[in-house]
Write a protein that holds these residues in place. Structure first.
Motif, short mmCIF file in Angstrom:
data_model
loop_
_atom_site.label_atom_id
_atom_site.label_comp_id
_atom_site.label_asym_id
_atom_site.label_seq_id
_atom_site.Cartn_x
_atom_site.Cartn_y
_atom_site.Cartn_z
N LYS A 196 27.08 41.11 -27.80
CA LYS A 196 25.77 40.38 -27.34
C LYS A 196 25.99 38.82 -27.74
CE LYS A 196 20.87 39.85 -27.24
NZ LYS A 196 19.74 39.83 -27.93
N ILE A 197 25.89 37.92 -26.91
CA ILE A 197 26.03 36.45 -27.28
C ILE A 197 24.61 35.95 -27.06
CG2 ILE A 197 27.17 34.18 -26.95
CD1 ILE A 197 29.29 36.03 -25.29
N ASP A 198 23.99 35.66 -28.37
CA ASP A 198 22.62 34.76 -28.20
C ASP A 198 23.04 33.22 -28.18
OD1 ASP A 198 20.66 36.82 -28.47
OD2 ASP A 198 21.48 37.17 -30.40
N ILE A 199 22.79 32.59 -26.82
CA ILE A 199 23.19 31.24 -26.82
C ILE A 199 22.10 30.41 -27.56
CG2 ILE A 199 23.24 29.52 -24.86
CD1 ILE A 199 25.33 31.93 -24.43
N ASP A 200 23.14 29.31 -28.08
CA ASP A 200 22.31 28.31 -28.76
C ASP A 200 23.06 26.92 -28.74
OD1 ASP A 200 21.10 26.77 -30.51
OD2 ASP A 200 21.00 27.81 -32.57
#
Ligand code: SAM
Length: 279
Positions: A196-200
């Motif tokens: 899972k890549i949480d975009i920031d």
């Protein structure tokens, strides 16, 4: 009816070229969607719908699912497996041939990506949504375990590479689950994992993103060469300038690119930017 039966009934033949390895275990699929953090407010883009099993699990939780599928032979299959779902829309197109801005227009708002990716285009698909869109909140993807380890690697480790730093620059990647190869139909030769890549996008406030990407590419140009040598070759600068830049960033002109963490790459980008070096 089980997916396998629907596939057989419709005379479907798996196309290796498209990386078709389907997931059928409902509990596993629900667990992926749960760990992706999908809620009833979310619009989800699924890349590679396959038989629609993951699509169904996403649709149970999300507001809306827009799925892309390249293989037209899956049309009759999906007409059966997803016909009862009102919040699902399937687009039969090669997602890599679509402009990201057209995908954004189609969706009309922010979205998350959830996908069991075709292995042959894992990196281009990831980079398309990470680099070309500002509308993505998170990306949860099932990939070959080796790719998962690269996405989540630490600087200096053998798994660390350009993709690790490129992803870390604009998000936080986490390996959330392993999936044994036996869970796929047909079973591939390797195990997989879900990342899972949480975009920031503002994580590092990178001033020149194109230059940042160039710097990362340059650092991994030749793993056996020092960063100074790679900089000289890539940016066509003299040794003295390259050494000065690397010393400012790492305090040691003999380092290789692979020991730089994301913040080092951000600093490297700024050192090059302030010297007005073209690339
Ligand atoms: N989501 C399904 C599942 O989890 O069982 C299928 C996953 S399977 C690994 C990948 C799917 O992506 C296949 O159905 C394949 O046909 C599709 N696909 C491959 N390349 C694609 C592309 N360029 N654009 C859209 N779909 C693609």
């Amino acid at each position: 009816m089980q997916l396998k039966e629907v596939l057989i009934k419709n005379g479907f033949h798996f196309n290796k070229r498209y990386g078709q390895n389907f997931l059928t275990d409902t509990n596993l699929l629900r667990s992926i969607v749960e760990k992706a953090g999908i809620t009833e407010n979310d619009t989800v883009v699924e890349i590679g719908v396959g038989g629609g099993t993951l699509t169904r699990a996403i649709a149970e939780k999300a507001k809306r699912v827009i799925g892309f599928e390249i293989d037209l032979n899956l049309k009759p299959v999906l007409a059966e497996t997803l016909s009862d779902l009102e919040n699902v829309e399937i687009i039969y197109k090669d997602v890599m041939k679509m402009k990201t801005e057209d995908i954004e227009t189609l969706i009309g708002g922010r979205f998350s990506v959830v996908a069991n990716l075709p292995y042959y285009i894992t990196t281009p698909i990831l980079m398309k949504f990470i680099e070309e869109s500002d509308m993505v909140d998170s990306i949860t993807v099932t990939v070959q375990e080796e790719v998962a380890d690269r996405l989540c690697a630490r600087a200096g480790s053998s798994e660390y590479g350009a993709i690790t730093a490129s992803v870390d620059a604009v998000g936080n990647a986490q390996k959330i689950m392993r999936i044994d190869r036996k869970m796929f139909y047909p079973a591939p030769n390797v195990d997989s994992a879900v990342v899972k890549i949480d975009i920031d996008k503002n994580k590092y406030n990178i001033k020149d993103m194109l230059l940042f990407r160039a710097v990362v590419r340059c650092a991994f140009l030749s793993r056996r060469k020092t960063l100074v040598n790679n900089l000289m070759m890539y940016f066509k600068i003299d040794r003295k300038t390259a050494e000065e830049i690397v010393l400012n960033v790492k305090g040691d002109a003999s380092v290789r690119g692979e020991v730089l963490n994301t913040l080092d790459f951000v600093n490297l980008q700024e050192e090059i930017l302030k010297r007005n070096i073209k690339f």
